[in-house]
Write a protein that holds these residues in place. Structure first.
Motif, PDB file in Angstrom:
ATOM      1  N   GLU A 137      -9.290  24.662   7.399  1.00 36.00           N
ATOM      2  CA  GLU A 137     -10.154  23.906   8.337  1.00 36.00           C
ATOM      3  C   GLU A 137     -11.619  24.354   8.320  1.00 36.00           C
ATOM      4  O   GLU A 137     -12.500  23.589   8.704  1.00 36.00           O
ATOM      5  CB  GLU A 137      -9.572  23.952   9.763  1.00 36.00           C
ATOM      6  CG  GLU A 137      -9.706  25.282  10.509  1.00 36.00           C
ATOM      7  CD  GLU A 137      -8.547  26.243  10.284  1.00 36.00           C
ATOM      8  OE1 GLU A 137      -7.822  26.067   9.294  1.00 36.00           O
ATOM      9  OE2 GLU A 137      -8.379  27.179  11.088  1.00 36.00           O
ATOM     10  N   GLU A 138     -11.917  25.566   7.864  1.00 36.58           N
ATOM     11  CA  GLU A 138     -13.310  26.038   7.850  1.00 36.58           C
ATOM     12  C   GLU A 138     -13.814  26.242   6.416  1.00 36.58           C
ATOM     13  O   GLU A 138     -14.656  27.104   6.159  1.00 36.58           O
ATOM     14  CB  GLU A 138     -13.437  27.366   8.627  1.00 36.58           C
ATOM     15  CG  GLU A 138     -12.845  27.370  10.018  1.00 36.58           C
ATOM     16  CD  GLU A 138     -13.591  26.475  11.008  1.00 36.58           C
ATOM     17  OE1 GLU A 138     -14.624  25.874  10.625  1.00 36.58           O
ATOM     18  OE2 GLU A 138     -13.122  26.348  12.151  1.00 36.58           O
ATOM     19  N   SER A 139     -13.294  25.433   5.500  1.00 41.90           N
ATOM     20  CA  SER A 139     -13.604  25.698   4.082  1.00 41.90           C
ATOM     21  C   SER A 139     -15.078  25.498   3.737  1.00 41.90           C
ATOM     22  O   SER A 139     -15.558  25.997   2.730  1.00 41.90           O
ATOM     23  CB  SER A 139     -12.732  24.823   3.181  1.00 41.90           C
ATOM     24  OG  SER A 139     -13.048  23.472   3.425  1.00 41.90           O
ATOM     25  N   LYS A 140     -15.814  24.800   4.589  1.00 35.70           N
ATOM     26  CA  LYS A 140     -17.242  24.567   4.285  1.00 35.70           C
ATOM     27  C   LYS A 140     -18.143  25.655   4.864  1.00 35.70           C
ATOM     28  O   LYS A 140     -19.345  25.684   4.608  1.00 35.70           O
ATOM     29  CB  LYS A 140     -17.682  23.210   4.833  1.00 35.70           C
ATOM     30  CG  LYS A 140     -17.002  22.037   4.150  1.00 35.70           C
ATOM     31  CD  LYS A 140     -17.807  20.762   4.291  1.00 35.70           C
ATOM     32  CE  LYS A 140     -17.293  19.679   3.391  1.00 35.70           C
ATOM     33  NZ  LYS A 140     -15.872  19.342   3.642  1.00 35.70           N
ATOM     34  N   VAL A 141     -17.557  26.537   5.670  1.00 33.76           N
ATOM     35  CA  VAL A 141     -18.380  27.545   6.355  1.00 33.76           C
ATOM     36  C   VAL A 141     -18.641  28.746   5.437  1.00 33.76           C
ATOM     37  O   VAL A 141     -17.713  29.350   4.902  1.00 33.76           O
ATOM     38  CB  VAL A 141     -17.671  28.000   7.658  1.00 33.76           C
ATOM     39  CG1 VAL A 141     -18.462  29.098   8.351  1.00 33.76           C
ATOM     40  CG2 VAL A 141     -17.491  26.813   8.592  1.00 33.76           C
TER      41      VAL A 141
END
Ligand code: HEM
Length: 505
Positions: A424-428
């Motif tokens: 869910e936070e792969s872009k962070v």
């Protein structure tokens, strides 16, 4: 006639003073200050909130008073920012207005009232120091020049630990050996030198003085004299010790490292740019008259604290979490074996190809942020933030730990779960592309050392997991991860014993 004139003048002066006081009072009343606990005279909120303003206590206050809150600590205004929006205002949108640093009485001593880079106000001096430090420390070229050194240091750690029989049985305090490694990683960059062993007398001296500096600066014991100036005379003894430590430390940097390097440089040609180490570049700037000798020593001082301890603490936290989560450790080892082949030692370029390793590092920096409140920021002039008036020279603490651990922003944030950075936070990213995750800050005063810290973390944690099974000592199911916070630091309280069982390839 003359008397009348004097009388009139006095009356005019009186009226002017009354008017000035009234206007200033009215202006004072008009200030819309952020909410916070009700202050009492002289002490402000100090007696209510106490000395230990760590990230968790400040989080509790934010839950009560809001995401921008004001504490009056004696004479000092302290503004705590606890959500992504105002954090973006402070660090990005109004990065200039909030881009200065506060220094307390102790940091004034250790930085020579801001002659360094980390603790100086936003302005010409800071810009010059940051520019001068960039080429020798903060470029990809530096990473490419020194990655072999970091890989070599990590290999020596593996070799040394393999040689200690009790490492595989009762365990060792792995941190001690990693501390030597981190000093070597940075002293190779700074002075093209390294320390042979943990017993090296110069290393011991340096380590002791740096340790004292950190303890004295991060302690809450001197708050009273900082908050309430009339109590400052009682701090005399404390400040005297700080001055002594500062003098001895700078002298050590000068005599054993800077002067030694100068001597070496005078005996051989330094014309080959590629062979220059950081201090050669810094001394060039001194020779050109851009900075003075004190500035040179304060740069060395800054690197000793900003680079070595932060990275070491993060490595230590990472290992602690991997020991306490064997399934995550195994998954990481499996990735290393699968991508590189068993026994093929991870290198700096490999770290880019290892998503789970990257996720473990990000998760460590999220849950166990080494600088959870960033380095305190300051607004030189009165400013606006989220509709509130912020008095000039307020200390601004961005609670980066809470931004990264608030359940409103993260799923089960208290869990150590690297997978979140692949799901869910792969872009962070760690570089501050999302204001809920700022382990290195973001904007003008963000950490320039991120470019070195991430590969060093990857190489070190990768090599340890590849070569050893890391376990708690016999009879223990987990190691103790109690935290120890300081003025703005966070490290593990107990340097635990860890069993490192060598793997056979
Ligand atoms: C895991 C390791 C590290 C972490 C977590 C970390 C974190 C931080 C943070 C949070 C700040 C303050 C940002 C702000 O106030 O907005 C900072 C500033 C700074 N860091 Fe790092 N850091 C690390 C490693 C390093 C390294 C390796 C170096 C140098 C080689 C370094 C040099 C600096 C400097 C010079 C500043 C001050 C920048 C300024 O005031 O303009 N750091 N760091």
């Amino acid at each position: 006639m003359d008397l009348l004139l004097v009388e009139k003048s006095l009356l005019a002066l009186f009226v002017a003073i009354i008017a000035a006081i009234t206007v200033s009072k009215l202006r004072g009343k008009r200030l819309r200050l952020p909410p916070g606990p009700l202050p009492v005279p002289i002490f402000g909120n100090w007696l209510q909130v106490g000395d230990d303003l760590n990230h968790r206590n400040l989080t509790d206050l934010a839950k009560k008073f809001g995401n921008i809150l004001l504490l009056r600590m004696g004479q000092r205004n302290l503004v705590v920012v606890s959500s992504p929006e105002p954090a973006k205002e402070v660090l990005h949108t109004q990065g200039v207005e909030f881009g200065s640093r506060t220094r307390n009485v102790v940091f004034d001593i250790f930085t020579g009232k801001g002659q360094d880079m980390v603790f100086t106000v936003y302005g010409e001096h800071w810009r010059k120091m940051r520019r001068i430090m960039t080429v020798p420390f903060f470029t990809n070229k530096v990473v490419q020049q020194y990655r072999y050194g970091w890989e070599d240091e990590a290999a020596r750690v593996v070799e040394d630990v393999r040689k200690i029989p009790e490492a595989a049985s009762t365990g060792i305090v792995l941190r001690k050996r990693l501390q030597l490694m981190m000093y070597n990683n940075m002293y190779r960059i700074m002075f093209d030198t390294r320390f042979e062993s943990e017993e090296d007398p110069l290393f011991l001296k340096l380590k002791a003085l740096n340790g004292e500096r950190s303890r004295l600066a991060q302690s809450f014991d001197y708050n009273y004299g900082d908050f309430i100036p009339i109590l400052r005379p009682f701090l005399r003894g404390y400040l005297k010790i700080c001055k002594e430590v500062k003098e001895r430390r700078l002298q050590l940097f000068k005599d054993y490292f800077v002067e030694e390097r100068k001597k070496l440089a005078s005996t051989k040609s330094m014309s080959n740019e590629g062979l220059k180490c950081a201090i050669d570049h810094i001394l060039d700037a001194q020779r050109k008259g851009e900075i003075n000798e004190d500035n040179v020593l304060y740069i060395v001082e800054n690197i000793n604290v900003a680079a070595i301890e932060t990275t070491l603490w993060s490595i230590e936290w990472g290992i602690a979490e991997l020991v306490n989560h064997p399934e995550i450790q195994k998954k990481l080892r499996d990735e290393l074996d699968a991508k590189l082949g068993p026994g093929v030692q991870v290198t700096e370029p490999d770290t880019q190809k290892l998503p789970y390793l990257q996720a473990v590092i990000k998760e460590t920096l999220r849950l166990r942020m080494a600088i959870p409140l960033l380095v305190p920021h300051m607004n030189l002039n009165e400013a606006k933030l989220g509709g509130y008036d912020i008095p000039a020279e307020s200390k601004i603490l961005v609670n980066a730990w809470w931004l990264a651990n608030n359940p409103e922003n993260w799923k089960n944030p208290e869990e150590f779960r690297p997978e979140r950075f692949l799901e869910e936070e792969s872009k962070v990213e760690a570089n501050g592309n999302d204001f809920k995750y700022l382990p290195f800050g973001v904007g003008r005063r963000s950490c320039p050392g991120i470019i070195l810290a991430l590969p060093i973390l990857g190489i070190t944690i990768g090599r340890l997991v590849q070569n050893f099974e890391l376990l708690p000592p016999p009879g223990q199911s987990k190691i103790d991860t109690t935290e120890k916070g300081g003025q703005f630091s966070l490290h593990i309280l107990k340097h635990s014993t860890i069993v490192a069982k060598p793997r056979a390839f």
